[in-house]
Design a protein around this motif. Structure first.
Motif, PDB file in Angstrom:
ATOM      1  N   ILE A  40      34.679  39.916 -54.332  1.00 60.90           N
ATOM      2  CA  ILE A  40      34.186  39.863 -52.941  1.00 60.90           C
ATOM      3  C   ILE A  40      35.290  39.901 -52.006  1.00 60.90           C
ATOM      4  N   GLY A  41      35.278  40.761 -51.160  1.00 61.40           N
ATOM      5  CA  GLY A  41      36.437  40.866 -49.999  1.00 61.40           C
ATOM      6  C   GLY A  41      36.033  40.511 -48.834  1.00 61.40           C
ATOM      7  N   THR A  42      36.933  39.959 -47.969  1.00 58.72           N
ATOM      8  CA  THR A  42      36.493  39.918 -46.768  1.00 58.72           C
ATOM      9  C   THR A  42      37.991  40.254 -45.635  1.00 58.72           C
ATOM     10  N   VAL A  43      37.551  40.539 -44.209  1.00 55.04           N
ATOM     11  CA  VAL A  43      38.824  40.776 -43.550  1.00 55.04           C
ATOM     12  C   VAL A  43      39.039  39.581 -42.706  1.00 55.04           C
ATOM     13  N   ILE A  44      40.460  39.324 -42.502  1.00 54.15           N
ATOM     14  CA  ILE A  44      41.130  38.235 -41.827  1.00 54.15           C
ATOM     15  C   ILE A  44      41.617  38.879 -40.323  1.00 54.15           C
ATOM     16  N   ASP A  45      41.323  38.227 -39.245  1.00 50.21           N
ATOM     17  CA  ASP A  45      41.495  38.487 -37.883  1.00 50.21           C
ATOM     18  C   ASP A  45      41.143  39.918 -37.627  1.00 50.21           C
ATOM     19  N   PHE A  46      40.121  40.278 -37.688  1.00 49.34           N
ATOM     20  CA  PHE A  46      39.381  41.564 -37.838  1.00 49.34           C
ATOM     21  C   PHE A  46      38.706  41.581 -36.285  1.00 49.34           C
ATOM     22  N   PRO A  47      38.908  42.779 -35.716  1.00 50.41           N
ATOM     23  CA  PRO A  47      39.822  44.020 -36.241  1.00 50.41           C
ATOM     24  C   PRO A  47      40.960  44.314 -35.551  1.00 50.41           C
ATOM     25  N   ASN A  48      41.219  43.264 -34.371  1.00 49.73           N
ATOM     26  CA  ASN A  48      42.567  43.483 -33.728  1.00 49.73           C
ATOM     27  C   ASN A  48      43.934  42.875 -34.256  1.00 49.73           C
ATOM     28  N   GLY A  49      43.727  42.172 -35.002  1.00 50.27           N
ATOM     29  CA  GLY A  49      45.074  41.336 -35.598  1.00 50.27           C
ATOM     30  C   GLY A  49      46.228  40.768 -34.809  1.00 50.27           C
ATOM     31  N   ILE A  50      45.705  40.237 -33.547  1.00 48.04           N
ATOM     32  CA  ILE A  50      46.690  39.827 -32.584  1.00 48.04           C
ATOM     33  C   ILE A  50      46.367  38.294 -32.384  1.00 48.04           C
ATOM     34  N   SER A  51      45.865  37.666 -33.392  1.00 46.55           N
ATOM     35  CA  SER A  51      45.707  36.195 -33.426  1.00 46.55           C
ATOM     36  C   SER A  51      46.930  35.636 -33.870  1.00 46.55           C
ATOM     37  N   THR A  52      47.209  34.236 -33.778  1.00 48.68           N
ATOM     38  CA  THR A  52      48.458  33.701 -33.906  1.00 48.68           C
ATOM     39  C   THR A  52      48.431  33.577 -35.547  1.00 48.68           C
ATOM     40  N   ILE A  53      49.471  33.329 -36.291  1.00 50.83           N
ATOM     41  CA  ILE A  53      49.574  33.233 -37.676  1.00 50.83           C
ATOM     42  C   ILE A  53      48.848  31.929 -38.084  1.00 50.83           C
ATOM     43  N   GLU A  54      48.866  31.062 -37.305  1.00 53.86           N
ATOM     44  CA  GLU A  54      48.085  29.815 -37.715  1.00 53.86           C
ATOM     45  C   GLU A  54      46.428  29.970 -37.879  1.00 53.86           C
TER      46      GLU A  54
END
Length: 247
Positions: free
Chosen positions: A67-81
């Protein structure tokens, strides 16, 4: 060639994006998960809020499907935290693969240190929990030089900080499939982009996501050296047919 174990069967649309209500979209998600179980694909790639559902279905079927999922999808501009918080929840819900959207905007603006930090911390979190980590660089938003540089940056962070035995668990991935291009240009994996990624990410593996729509295209990617292929048309591709999905 049986390509099933290279395929990450993918459904990442929200109900709104799919033009459905929530109940209708849930039915579609369940259908994708069930199909991936039955077809014995490598993995089902779904949104974070669907991971628990997928985990229950996989367990009930006694399936080996990852099972896979996406993180900070789709823009990728959130903070590292924020990225790490979302990833931790996905791990708790049962995800095997974490596909982070790299902050390619920060990279293009020259904030290389931020990108290096998120690559390190996201990779560290995933590997500590024995997960596969993939970094989506969004090739359609980058020029050739940037594709080469960002692929190499990810490789270098991993080589400097993690044991060689773990390299196979950290991928460089081409695309989200949701980037809006101009003039109807491809927004997913293209052969030139994949070749650049393979040449500059090695020894890290590469995932070609978006744009692979036929069995022959999948085989071509695999023969080039790609280890995973993300597609919404996994069943059609596996059965030697053309996929009519846009991703």
């Amino acid at each position: 060639m049986d390509v099933r174990q290279y395929l990450d069967s993918t459904y990442l649309k929200t109900a709104k994006q799919a033009g459905l209500n929530e109940s209708e979209n849930l039915i579609v998600v369940k259908g994708f998960i069930q199909e991936a179980i039955e077809e014995r694909f490598k993995l089902i790639m779904i949104r974070p809020e669907m991971v628990s559902l997928a985990k229950a279905m996989v367990n009930n079927a006694n399936s080996n499907l990852d099972i896979g999922t996406v993180i900070d999808f789709p823009n990728g501009i959130s903070t590292i935290e924020d990225k790490l918080t979302e990833a931790k929840q996905a791990i708790a819900d049962g995800a095997d693969d974490l596909d982070f959207v790299c902050n390619y905007v920060a990279f293009k603006e020259g904030d290389v240190d931020l990108v290096k930090e998120e690559i390190f911390k996201g990779t560290q979190l995933g590997l500590e929990h024995k997960k596969v980590v993939k970094w989506i660089i969004e090739v359609a938003a980058l020029n050739d030089k940037q594709i080469i540089q960002l692929s190499a940056l990810i490789k270098n962070v991993v080589i400097l900080n993690f044991d060689e035995s773990l390299y196979s668990s950290v991928f460089v991935k081409s695309s989200t499939g949701f980037y809006q291009t101009q003039n109807n240009e491809p927004n997913g994996a293209t052969l030139p982009a994949i070749v650049m990624m393979l040449e500059n990410a090695s020894p890290l593996p590469v995932k070609a996501a978006g744009g692979v729509r036929t069995y022959d295209e999948a085989v071509e990617m695999i023969q080039l050296g790609v280890k995973r292929i993300g597609t919404s048309g996994a069943k059609a591709i596996a059965n030697g047919q053309n996929s009519n999905f846009e991703y």
